[in-house]
Design an enzyme around this catalytic site. Sequence first.
Site, mmCIF file in Angstrom:
data_model
loop_
_atom_site.group_PDB
_atom_site.id
_atom_site.type_symbol
_atom_site.label_atom_id
_atom_site.label_comp_id
_atom_site.label_asym_id
_atom_site.label_seq_id
_atom_site.Cartn_x
_atom_site.Cartn_y
_atom_site.Cartn_z
ATOM 1 N N CYS A 133 -9.895 6.305 -9.532
ATOM 2 C CA CYS A 133 -11.258 5.890 -9.848
ATOM 3 C C CYS A 133 -11.446 4.388 -9.814
ATOM 4 O O CYS A 133 -10.498 3.619 -9.823
ATOM 5 C CB CYS A 133 -11.649 6.355 -11.258
ATOM 6 S SG CYS A 133 -11.508 8.119 -11.510
ATOM 7 N N GLY A 147 -12.545 5.507 -4.799
ATOM 8 C CA GLY A 147 -12.940 6.898 -4.999
ATOM 9 C C GLY A 147 -14.158 7.229 -4.179
ATOM 10 O O GLY A 147 -15.169 6.538 -4.287
ATOM 11 N N ASN A 169 -10.528 5.143 -15.595
ATOM 12 C CA ASN A 169 -9.650 5.097 -14.426
ATOM 13 C C ASN A 169 -8.224 5.288 -14.909
ATOM 14 O O ASN A 169 -7.755 4.548 -15.769
ATOM 15 C CB ASN A 169 -9.794 3.735 -13.718
ATOM 16 C CG ASN A 169 -8.770 3.565 -12.605
ATOM 17 O OD1 ASN A 169 -8.331 4.531 -11.995
ATOM 18 N ND2 ASN A 169 -8.395 2.333 -12.332
ATOM 19 N N GLY A 170 -7.538 6.299 -14.384
ATOM 20 C CA GLY A 170 -6.159 6.554 -14.780
ATOM 21 C C GLY A 170 -5.905 8.032 -14.975
ATOM 22 O O GLY A 170 -6.657 8.879 -14.495
ATOM 23 N N TYR A 176 -1.430 -0.931 -1.597
ATOM 24 C CA TYR A 176 -2.403 -0.106 -0.887
ATOM 25 C C TYR A 176 -3.774 0.007 -1.541
ATOM 26 O O TYR A 176 -4.790 -0.164 -0.887
ATOM 27 C CB TYR A 176 -1.809 1.297 -0.694
ATOM 28 C CG TYR A 176 -2.744 2.318 -0.093
ATOM 29 C CD1 TYR A 176 -3.129 2.231 1.242
ATOM 30 C CD2 TYR A 176 -3.239 3.378 -0.849
ATOM 31 C CE1 TYR A 176 -3.981 3.172 1.803
ATOM 32 C CE2 TYR A 176 -4.087 4.322 -0.298
ATOM 33 C CZ TYR A 176 -4.456 4.214 1.032
ATOM 34 O OH TYR A 176 -5.299 5.130 1.580
ATOM 35 N N ASP A 230 2.769 -0.014 8.502
ATOM 36 C CA ASP A 230 1.878 0.808 7.681
ATOM 37 C C ASP A 230 2.313 0.675 6.230
ATOM 38 O O ASP A 230 3.410 0.190 5.935
ATOM 39 C CB ASP A 230 1.926 2.270 8.128
ATOM 40 C CG ASP A 230 0.658 3.038 7.762
ATOM 41 O OD1 ASP A 230 -0.200 2.474 7.056
ATOM 42 O OD2 ASP A 230 0.527 4.212 8.177
ATOM 43 N N CYS A 263 7.436 6.063 -8.589
ATOM 44 C CA CYS A 263 7.321 6.950 -7.427
ATOM 45 C C CYS A 263 8.420 6.677 -6.403
ATOM 46 O O CYS A 263 8.713 7.507 -5.553
ATOM 47 C CB CYS A 263 5.939 6.824 -6.777
ATOM 48 S SG CYS A 263 5.443 5.131 -6.404
#
Length: 479
Positions: free
Chosen positions: A18, A46, A124-125, A266, A369, A459
């Site tokens: 978001c 978003g 947001n989260g 990103y 990328d 991640c």
Amino acid sequence: MSENKLSSMLSDELHEECGVFGIYDLDGNDVASSIYYGLFALQHRGQESCGIAVSDTNGPKGKVSSVKDMGLVNEVFTPESIEGLKGDIGVGHVRYSTAGASTRENTQPLVLNYVKGTLALAHNGNLINALELRHELEYTGAIFQTTIDSEVIAYHIARERLKVANVESAVKNAMHKIQGAYSLIIMSPRKLIGARDPFGFRPLVIGKRDNSYILASETCALDAVSAEFVRDVLPGEIVTITKDGIVSDTSMCQQETARCIFEYIYFARPDSCMDGVSVYNSRIMAGKILAQTYPVDADIVVGVPDSGNAAALGYSEESGIPYGMAFVKNSYVGRTFIKPKQSVRESSVKIKLNVLKEVVKGKRVVMIDDSIVRGTTSERIVRMLKNAGATEVHVRISSPPFLYPCYFGTDIPSDDQLIAHNNTVDQICDMLGANSLGYLDVERLGEMLGSDMGYCSACFTGNYPIEPPKDNIRGDFDQ
């Protein structure tokens, strides 16, 4: 399965949850148009739904006007609907869902009417204990209108408000209960409140324009409304904006922070600056690190738009290989609803990107990328370059391999869907049809930031700043 989750599975793109924007005009001017332009600048965060809620601090205490729906900012709002939103304080939200279905009921801001008046909340989260908190509330009689974790936050703030003297104290009490990633903007009848989780996973900034104060996810939204950047909201800080100015509560702040590194790789717009770090400069540095780590003889360096462009420029500067523009991006592709047919999935990439044959024909290409998720999109882009006449395609990725899911507001899928989880770099290179492949070294991630601030790279490493949930929290509450 909801349409957005199906689309995400097939499109092989990552999404952030978001973007939030709030403003209080102390001179009493209407703020809806400013929120509109702020949300427009945050559209990249978003694209599923959006909304605006406003109130008049000099009017009736319980009156909140709102417009929200599925779609892009310029699809949901019309000049007439903006004109109808009268008020000098307001919040706005753009949404991509990682928890909770993609439906109109789940659009934000959430507006609650309760015994103390009204609350409008934009979040947001992603909470990691939302299911547990929701069940507790349900067993005490709470009735939920949505399937999103943001409503759990709103309920807790409303309940705590009955016990304390003001809204900001209620927000603080709620923060003691909720766990995970949250940047919040809360509108009460006479106050605008911003709060950031103690780890600072998601960004939140303060701006000022004339006699208006603004809270937003990124500085690019401040630029869009000609506001000056004041400072970042600190991880764990609660800021309260009233007619008397800003009051800060830092009692929830802690030494350990964990800002999402993928904001810099990103999510954020390159013209934003967050926690003192330029997003553009961080991507340039990522490209330079890739050139140092994975040099190659080539004729041209190209970036996959948009987030790969700055990293490609950094690679070019460090390597001395000329930078070129090999892709034309269709800027008018909004939400892409992809049907589950291979032929349609193939065309989805070509609708968004097309290769300039004149740029790559007969050349050895370094293609930069930001990430590889499932690998399907990267494989198609490599093939497009080779079909356009590139003699070699060397792929460089400005992030480490994704190995673990995210629980803090990014829709990185479960590890069995991540190409890097079950394949070596050489195997992935073969699957992409590339001549070579190099990822950013996880040990050098911190160099992107140019500072020693704490960041989350779970991640890539599996080292979560908070103990991850044992159950899947990324689905819907209504499953």
